[in-house]
Design a protein around this motif. Structure first.
Motif, PDB file in Angstrom:
ATOM      1  N   ALA A 201       1.015  -1.376   0.159  1.00 37.52           N
ATOM      2  CA  ALA A 201       0.052   0.097   0.018  1.00 37.52           C
ATOM      3  C   ALA A 201       0.938   1.277  -0.012  1.00 37.52           C
ATOM      4  CB  ALA A 201      -0.678   0.019   1.277  1.00 37.52           C
ATOM      5  N   ASP A 202       0.653   2.113  -1.019  1.00 37.76           N
ATOM      6  CA  ASP A 202       1.495   3.382  -1.132  1.00 37.76           C
ATOM      7  C   ASP A 202       0.746   4.241  -1.697  1.00 37.76           C
ATOM      8  OD1 ASP A 202       3.494   4.945  -0.924  1.00 37.76           O
ATOM      9  OD2 ASP A 202       5.069   3.335  -1.312  1.00 37.76           O
ATOM     10  N   ALA A 203       1.307   5.543  -1.995  1.00 36.28           N
ATOM     11  CA  ALA A 203       0.722   6.666  -2.768  1.00 36.28           C
ATOM     12  C   ALA A 203       0.670   6.289  -4.175  1.00 36.28           C
ATOM     13  CB  ALA A 203       1.516   7.761  -2.698  1.00 36.28           C
ATOM     14  N   ASN A 204      -0.390   6.623  -4.894  1.00 39.41           N
ATOM     15  CA  ASN A 204      -0.745   6.262  -6.259  1.00 39.41           C
ATOM     16  C   ASN A 204       0.525   6.461  -7.147  1.00 39.41           C
ATOM     17  OD1 ASN A 204      -1.341   8.877  -5.643  1.00 39.41           O
ATOM     18  ND2 ASN A 204      -2.513   9.198  -7.779  1.00 39.41           N
ATOM     19  N   ILE A 205       1.146   7.722  -6.903  1.00 38.68           N
ATOM     20  CA  ILE A 205       2.357   8.176  -7.924  1.00 38.68           C
ATOM     21  C   ILE A 205       3.605   6.992  -7.509  1.00 38.68           C
ATOM     22  CG2 ILE A 205       3.957   9.927  -8.462  1.00 38.68           C
ATOM     23  CD1 ILE A 205       1.648  11.862  -8.125  1.00 38.68           C
ATOM     24  N   THR A 206       3.756   6.991  -6.162  1.00 39.33           N
ATOM     25  CA  THR A 206       4.633   5.906  -6.038  1.00 39.33           C
ATOM     26  C   THR A 206       4.521   4.521  -6.257  1.00 39.33           C
ATOM     27  OG1 THR A 206       5.047   7.360  -3.928  1.00 39.33           O
ATOM     28  CG2 THR A 206       6.176   5.274  -3.928  1.00 39.33           C
ATOM     29  N   ASN A 207       3.534   4.148  -6.237  1.00 38.47           N
ATOM     30  CA  ASN A 207       3.350   2.796  -6.785  1.00 38.47           C
ATOM     31  C   ASN A 207       3.313   2.763  -8.261  1.00 38.47           C
ATOM     32  OD1 ASN A 207       3.139   1.283  -4.521  1.00 38.47           O
ATOM     33  ND2 ASN A 207       0.734   1.534  -4.459  1.00 38.47           N
ATOM     34  N   MET A 208       3.105   3.955  -9.046  1.00 37.18           N
ATOM     35  CA  MET A 208       3.323   3.826 -10.558  1.00 37.18           C
ATOM     36  C   MET A 208       4.956   3.553 -10.916  1.00 37.18           C
ATOM     37  SD  MET A 208       2.590   6.851 -13.248  1.00 37.18           S
ATOM     38  CE  MET A 208       3.587   7.803 -12.385  1.00 37.18           C
ATOM     39  N   LEU A 209       5.765   3.746  -9.939  1.00 41.00           N
ATOM     40  CA  LEU A 209       7.026   3.527 -10.087  1.00 41.00           C
ATOM     41  C   LEU A 209       7.476   1.931 -10.131  1.00 41.00           C
ATOM     42  CD1 LEU A 209       8.900   6.268  -7.887  1.00 41.00           C
ATOM     43  CD2 LEU A 209       9.181   5.971 -10.451  1.00 41.00           C
ATOM     44  N   LEU A 210       6.880   1.423  -9.291  1.00 46.40           N
ATOM     45  CA  LEU A 210       7.005  -0.047  -9.150  1.00 46.40           C
ATOM     46  C   LEU A 210       6.327  -1.034 -10.296  1.00 46.40           C
ATOM     47  CD1 LEU A 210       8.014  -2.415  -7.375  1.00 46.40           C
ATOM     48  CD2 LEU A 210       5.832  -2.165  -6.115  1.00 46.40           C
ATOM     49  N   THR A 211       5.163  -0.698 -10.710  1.00 48.14           N
ATOM     50  CA  THR A 211       4.585  -1.061 -11.707  1.00 48.14           C
ATOM     51  C   THR A 211       5.175  -0.777 -12.930  1.00 48.14           C
ATOM     52  OG1 THR A 211       2.906   0.665 -12.205  1.00 48.14           O
ATOM     53  CG2 THR A 211       2.231  -1.121 -10.610  1.00 48.14           C
ATOM     54  N   GLU A 212       5.905   0.401 -13.353  1.00 50.44           N
ATOM     55  CA  GLU A 212       6.461   0.486 -14.510  1.00 50.44           C
ATOM     56  C   GLU A 212       8.029   0.030 -14.547  1.00 50.44           C
ATOM     57  OE1 GLU A 212       6.493   4.221 -16.071  1.00 50.44           O
ATOM     58  OE2 GLU A 212       4.327   4.750 -15.749  1.00 50.44           O
ATOM     59  N   SER A 213       8.446  -0.277 -13.181  1.00 50.46           N
ATOM     60  CA  SER A 213       9.829  -0.872 -13.282  1.00 50.46           C
ATOM     61  C   SER A 213       9.649  -2.472 -13.431  1.00 50.46           C
ATOM     62  CB  SER A 213      10.301  -0.555 -11.699  1.00 50.46           C
ATOM     63  OG  SER A 213      10.682   0.717 -11.659  1.00 50.46           O
ATOM     64  N   HIS A 214       8.526  -3.132 -13.049  1.00 47.56           N
ATOM     65  CA  HIS A 214       8.412  -4.377 -13.144  1.00 47.56           C
ATOM     66  C   HIS A 214       6.975  -4.875 -13.750  1.00 47.56           C
ATOM     67  CE1 HIS A 214      11.798  -5.027 -10.411  1.00 47.56           C
ATOM     68  NE2 HIS A 214      11.287  -4.215  -9.641  1.00 47.56           N
ATOM     69  N   PRO A 215       6.903  -4.549 -15.069  1.00 40.87           N
ATOM     70  CA  PRO A 215       5.541  -4.709 -15.765  1.00 40.87           C
ATOM     71  C   PRO A 215       5.188  -6.208 -15.954  1.00 40.87           C
ATOM     72  CG  PRO A 215       7.213  -4.045 -17.342  1.00 40.87           C
ATOM     73  CD  PRO A 215       7.948  -3.904 -15.871  1.00 40.87           C
ATOM     74  N   GLU A 216       6.434  -7.107 -15.658  1.00 43.71           N
ATOM     75  CA  GLU A 216       6.070  -8.464 -15.806  1.00 43.71           C
ATOM     76  C   GLU A 216       5.340  -9.122 -14.754  1.00 43.71           C
ATOM     77  OE1 GLU A 216      10.078  -8.060 -13.842  1.00 43.71           O
ATOM     78  OE2 GLU A 216       8.885  -6.736 -15.372  1.00 43.71           O
ATOM     79  N   TRP A 217       5.345  -8.494 -13.682  1.00 46.47           N
ATOM     80  CA  TRP A 217       4.635  -9.146 -12.523  1.00 46.47           C
ATOM     81  C   TRP A 217       3.753  -8.227 -11.903  1.00 46.47           C
ATOM     82  CZ3 TRP A 217       5.740  -7.465  -7.575  1.00 46.47           C
ATOM     83  CH2 TRP A 217       6.872  -7.036  -7.415  1.00 46.47           C
ATOM     84  N   ALA A 218       4.017  -6.959 -11.636  1.00 47.84           N
ATOM     85  CA  ALA A 218       3.542  -6.124 -10.650  1.00 47.84           C
ATOM     86  C   ALA A 218       2.353  -5.252 -11.362  1.00 47.84           C
ATOM     87  CB  ALA A 218       4.541  -4.742 -10.216  1.00 47.84           C
ATOM     88  N   VAL A 219       1.261  -5.459 -10.531  1.00 48.92           N
ATOM     89  CA  VAL A 219      -0.095  -4.910 -11.024  1.00 48.92           C
ATOM     90  C   VAL A 219      -0.514  -3.920  -9.952  1.00 48.92           C
ATOM     91  CG1 VAL A 219      -2.627  -5.379 -11.712  1.00 48.92           C
ATOM     92  CG2 VAL A 219      -0.694  -6.935 -12.341  1.00 48.92           C
ATOM     93  N   ALA A 220      -1.191  -2.757 -10.311  1.00 47.71           N
ATOM     94  CA  ALA A 220      -1.800  -1.777  -9.267  1.00 47.71           C
ATOM     95  C   ALA A 220      -3.216  -1.967  -9.278  1.00 47.71           C
ATOM     96  CB  ALA A 220      -1.483  -0.477  -9.732  1.00 47.71           C
ATOM     97  N   PHE A 221      -3.635  -1.947  -7.915  1.00 47.66           N
ATOM     98  CA  PHE A 221      -5.393  -1.951  -7.791  1.00 47.66           C
ATOM     99  C   PHE A 221      -5.506  -0.455  -7.203  1.00 47.66           C
ATOM    100  CE2 PHE A 221      -8.013  -3.201  -4.136  1.00 47.66           C
ATOM    101  CZ  PHE A 221      -9.128  -2.829  -5.190  1.00 47.66           C
ATOM    102  N   GLN A 222      -6.471   0.092  -7.675  1.00 45.67           N
ATOM    103  CA  GLN A 222      -7.043   1.282  -7.061  1.00 45.67           C
ATOM    104  C   GLN A 222      -8.479   1.311  -6.855  1.00 45.67           C
ATOM    105  OE1 GLN A 222      -4.914   4.476  -8.996  1.00 45.67           O
ATOM    106  NE2 GLN A 222      -5.996   6.066  -7.655  1.00 45.67           N
TER     107      GLN A 222
END
Length: 277
Positions: A201-222
Motif C-alpha cells: 500500500a502506497d501513494a498512487n504516484i509512488t506505486n506507479m514507479l513499481l509497476t513501470e519498473s516490473h511490468p512482468e509481474w507488478a499490477v496496481a489496484f486502485q
C-alpha cells in the motif's frame, strides 16, 4: 512591618522607559515573518522523509531529488534567494520536527484534518490517494480485485510505511488482512518482491514507479471510490503568518499553471526508472 519602597519620579520614569523598550523589542520580534527569519539566516531548511518520486535521497551521496525536493529547492533559491538545506527525517517525525523548529518546511505532507490541528498547509502541489500493488501470479486473491473486500482477507499481508497517511488509511479500512509496518519505501518494496507481503500500500504516484519498473509481474489496484483522497502540500508551522503562506501559494499556483509540476513528476519517475534498471 514591611517598609514599602518609595521611588523618586525620575526613577519611576526610567522604569517606564525600560518596560516600554522591552515591549517594543518584543513587538518587533513578533512582527518578523517566517520568510524574513529565513532570509536573515540565509538558508531554507526543508524537512525530508523519503517517498519516491516525491522525495528521493541518493544513498551514496545523500543528495536529494524528486519533484517536491526540486520545488523546495527552487522556491528557496529563486523566490527567497537563500541557500537550501535538506534535513533528514522520517514520516513518524515529520510533523514533530516542524513544530520544534528543526526545519522550515515539511515536504510532500498530506493535508489531513488531524495534521491541520498541528501545522499549517500550503496550497496543494498534487493529489494523492492510496493504491495497492500485488504480484499477478499470487494465487491468494483474485487476479482482478474490484474492491477492498477482495483483499481484506485473513492470510493476506499488506506492507506499508509506518506513520504515513497510507498507514492510517489502510489501518482504518482493513479489518482482516495483516498489516506489516516497515520504516521506509525500500523495505516495503523488498517485502513485496520477496513475497513476505502479498500487497504493498502506497501513494498512487509512488506505486506507479513499481509497476513501470516490473511490468512482468507488478499490477496496481486502485479501489473505487478512491481510498484516502487527499491533497499533497508543504507543511508549515502553525503560527506561520498568512502573508508568508500566500507567498508560497503564489509560487505553487504558478508552477501548477505552467505545467512545471507535471514535468517535475514525469522527470522524477523517469529518473527512478533509469536508476532502478
Amino acid at each position: 512591618m514591611v517598609r514599602l519602597l518609595r521611588l523618586k519620579p525620575y526613577a519611576l520614569l526610567c522604569l517606564v522607559a525600560v518596560a516600554s523598550m522591552s515591549i517594543n523589542m518584543q513587538s518587533r520580534a513578533d512582527d518578523q515573518t517566517a520568510w524574513q527569519t529565513v532570509k536573515k539566516a540565509g538558508v531554507l531548511r526543508c524537512g525530508a522523509a523519503v517517498a519516491p518520486p516525491y522525495v528521493i535521497r541518493d544513498p551514496k551521496s545523500g543528495a536529494y531529488s524528486g519533484f517536491f525536493s526540486n520545488l523546495c529547492r527552487d522556491f528557496g533559491q529563486n523566490v527567497l534567494k537563500v541557500k537550501v538545506e535538506f534535513v533528514d527525517t522520517s514520516w513518524d517525525n515529520i510533523v514533530a520536527g516542524l513544530q520544534s523548529d528543526k526545519w522550515d518546511l515539511s515536504l510532500a505532507l498530506n493535508d489531513t484534518p488531524e495534521r491541520e490541528k498541528a501545522v499549517s498547509f500550503s496550497a496543494p502541489a498534487t493529489d494523492y490517494n492510496v493504491s495497492f500493488v500485488y504480484n499477478k501470479n499470487n494465487p491468494k486473491f483474485p487476479k482482478s480485485p474490484q474492491s477492498l473486500t477482495d483483499i481484506d482477507k485473513s492470510g493476506l499481508t499488506v506492507a506499508v510505511m509506518s506513520g504515513t497517511s497510507q498507514d492510517k488509511a489502510i489501518s482504518a479500512a482493513l479489518k482482516q488482512a495483516q498489516i506489516m509496518r516497515l520504516p521506509g519505501n525500500d523495505e516495503t518494496r523488498l517485502a513485496l518482491i520477496s513475497k513476505r507481503a502479498d500487497l504493498l500500500a502506497d501513494a498512487n504516484i509512488t506505486n506507479m514507479l513499481l509497476t513501470e519498473s516490473h511490468p512482468e509481474w507488478a499490477v496496481a489496484f486502485q479501489p473505487t471510490p478512491a481510498l484516502a483522497q487527499q491533497e499533497v502540500a508543504f507543511g508549515l508551522r502553525k503560527e506561520t503568518p498568512t502573508a508568508d503562506i500566500d507567498v508560497l501559494n503564489k509560487y505553487l499556483a504558478q508552477q501548477v499553471k505552467t505545467g512545471a509540476v507535471n514535468r517535475l513528476i514525469k522527470e522524477s519517475v523517469q529518473s527512478m526508472l533509469v536508476t532502478n534498471k
